[in-house]
Scaffold this motif. Structure first.
Motif, mmCIF file in Angstrom:
data_model
loop_
_atom_site.group_PDB
_atom_site.id
_atom_site.type_symbol
_atom_site.label_atom_id
_atom_site.label_comp_id
_atom_site.label_asym_id
_atom_site.label_seq_id
_atom_site.Cartn_x
_atom_site.Cartn_y
_atom_site.Cartn_z
ATOM 1 N N VAL A 51 25.567 -4.263 5.166
ATOM 2 C CA VAL A 51 25.859 -4.119 3.738
ATOM 3 C C VAL A 51 26.778 -2.925 3.501
ATOM 4 O O VAL A 51 27.556 -2.910 2.537
ATOM 5 C CB VAL A 51 24.577 -3.976 2.883
ATOM 6 N N ARG B 292 23.753 -11.180 1.876
ATOM 7 C CA ARG B 292 22.400 -10.729 2.201
ATOM 8 C C ARG B 292 22.156 -10.858 3.689
ATOM 9 O O ARG B 292 22.613 -11.793 4.352
ATOM 10 C CB ARG B 292 21.361 -11.564 1.447
ATOM 11 N N TYR B 293 21.405 -9.922 4.235
ATOM 12 C CA TYR B 293 21.059 -9.915 5.652
ATOM 13 C C TYR B 293 19.571 -9.624 5.794
ATOM 14 O O TYR B 293 18.950 -9.050 4.906
ATOM 15 C CB TYR B 293 21.851 -8.838 6.399
ATOM 16 N N ARG C 185 26.323 -9.254 -3.312
ATOM 17 C CA ARG C 185 26.722 -8.923 -1.940
ATOM 18 C C ARG C 185 26.102 -9.908 -0.958
ATOM 19 O O ARG C 185 25.060 -10.495 -1.234
ATOM 20 C CB ARG C 185 26.271 -7.496 -1.584
ATOM 21 N N ALA D 155 25.033 2.011 0.978
ATOM 22 C CA ALA D 155 26.093 1.105 0.536
ATOM 23 C C ALA D 155 26.585 1.479 -0.864
ATOM 24 O O ALA D 155 27.801 1.508 -1.125
ATOM 25 C CB ALA D 155 25.600 -0.338 0.555
ATOM 26 N N ASP E 197 30.301 -4.116 4.340
ATOM 27 C CA ASP E 197 30.803 -4.938 3.245
ATOM 28 C C ASP E 197 31.288 -4.069 2.087
ATOM 29 O O ASP E 197 32.325 -4.347 1.468
ATOM 30 C CB ASP E 197 29.719 -5.893 2.757
ATOM 31 N N ALA E 198 30.548 -3.008 1.768
ATOM 32 C CA ALA E 198 30.943 -2.113 0.685
ATOM 33 C C ALA E 198 32.262 -1.428 0.995
ATOM 34 O O ALA E 198 33.149 -1.315 0.142
ATOM 35 C CB ALA E 198 29.848 -1.075 0.430
ATOM 36 N N GLU F 125 20.044 -7.691 13.082
ATOM 37 C CA GLU F 125 20.374 -8.061 11.708
ATOM 38 C C GLU F 125 21.200 -9.334 11.749
ATOM 39 O O GLU F 125 22.078 -9.499 12.602
ATOM 40 C CB GLU F 125 21.156 -6.947 11.015
ATOM 41 N N ASP G 181 19.084 0.615 3.163
ATOM 42 C CA ASP G 181 20.507 0.542 3.482
ATOM 43 C C ASP G 181 21.377 0.450 2.230
ATOM 44 O O ASP G 181 22.529 0.877 2.233
ATOM 45 C CB ASP G 181 20.793 -0.657 4.388
ATOM 46 N N TYR G 182 20.830 -0.115 1.145
ATOM 47 C CA TYR G 182 21.617 -0.215 -0.082
ATOM 48 C C TYR G 182 21.882 1.152 -0.698
ATOM 49 O O TYR G 182 22.863 1.328 -1.425
ATOM 50 C CB TYR G 182 20.921 -1.132 -1.085
ATOM 51 N N SER H 133 22.860 -1.190 8.431
ATOM 52 C CA SER H 133 23.120 -2.556 7.995
ATOM 53 C C SER H 133 24.595 -2.833 7.705
ATOM 54 O O SER H 133 25.365 -1.955 7.307
ATOM 55 C CB SER H 133 22.313 -2.853 6.725
ATOM 56 N N VAL I 15 23.006 -6.122 -6.037
ATOM 57 C CA VAL I 15 22.521 -6.608 -4.744
ATOM 58 C C VAL I 15 22.858 -8.087 -4.574
ATOM 59 O O VAL I 15 23.323 -8.524 -3.512
ATOM 60 C CB VAL I 15 21.007 -6.372 -4.625
#
Length: 245
Positions: free
Chosen positions: A78, A157-158, A155, A55, A81-82, A218, A51-52, A76, A152
């Motif tokens: 993430v 975390r999940y 940010r 992101a 958030d981005a 998640e 997922d990053y 995700s 990482v």
């Protein structure tokens, strides 16, 4: 070094991680056999999760071209958030590249994709593209001094967990039961049932290849994600048991 299976998921990237540490590389990149998904290993040799990839790509694109972002229902937070850092809300489409592509076209999205490492950039083409994802990730890393692990760590975390449950004859009733179990959750019904809160979600959808339901959750911790999975599985199995948030 033993040959790893082709799926670019964390459990298959140990060899790449060893090579990153040995060569003191800044990042390791892995793609799947048809080169439409990309996974990353940070400078310590640790896989960071697919997922990053999306992101980081979203951050790169939105820095230059603000606009809508579309992902699938199992991607995700993430990515949310981005996008939020640029004042952009993420919209969701059913799982599947074609579904995401159609939603991106309809919304005039500037970037999107799927949380399995598939990045889509309409300015190039409406398909998942691992070399494109690599270019966007490297662009982001070149824009500052932060390492992959630092980006990482900065940010939220999940934890994401996945499970399966039997697929009964009445999915509508099963979904209704889940909505009653979680009355405080918002609901998205375009791809099975996705129940979501600001910092967690549970997605239940019928498999396209097996006679089962897939459960993906998640949350900020593995324990909280497991509670969502357990509550969903108990209701879907008809056991009458309930787990909590």
């Amino acid at each position: 070094m033993a040959e790893a299976p082709p799926e670019p998921v964390p459990e298959h990237l140990q060899g790449l991680g060893e090579l990153v540490r040995k060569r003191k590389a800044d990042v390791g990149i892995a793609v799947d056999p048809d080169v439409d998904r990309l996974a990353l290993v940070d400078e310590t040799g640790t896989p960071i999760g697919e997922d990053y990839t999306l992101a980081f790509a979203v951050e790169t694109v939105l820095r230059r071209t603000p606009g809508p972002v579309i992902v699938n229902c199992s991607t995700s937070l993430v990515v949310d958030d981005a996008a939020r850092a640029f004042g952009v809300a993420v919209a969701r489409a059913p799982v599947g590249e074609a579904h995401v592509a159609r939603a991106m076209r309809a919304a005039g999205a500037v970037v999107g994709g799927e949380g399995n490492g598939g990045v889509m950039l309409p300015a190039l083409h409406l398909g998942r593209d691992a070399p494109l994802a690599a270019a966007l990730v490297l662009d982001l890393l070149a824009s500052g001094r932060d390492t992959v692990s630092q980006r990482v760590a900065a940010r939220p975390r999940y934890a994401i967990l996945k499970a399966k449950a039997p697929r009964g004859p009445d999915l509508a009733a099963a979904y209704d039961g889940l909505r009653r179990r979680f009355p405080d959750a918002a609901a998205d019904t375009q791809d099975g049932l996705r129940l979501f809160w600001p910092d967690r979600w549970l997605h239940v959808r019928p498999s396209g290849t097996e006679p089962i339901l897939r459960l993906i959750a998640e949350a900020p911790s593995a324990e909280a994600a497991e509670q969502l999975i357990a509550a969903g599985r108990a209701l879907l199995d008809g056991q009458g048991q309930e787990g909590g948030r």
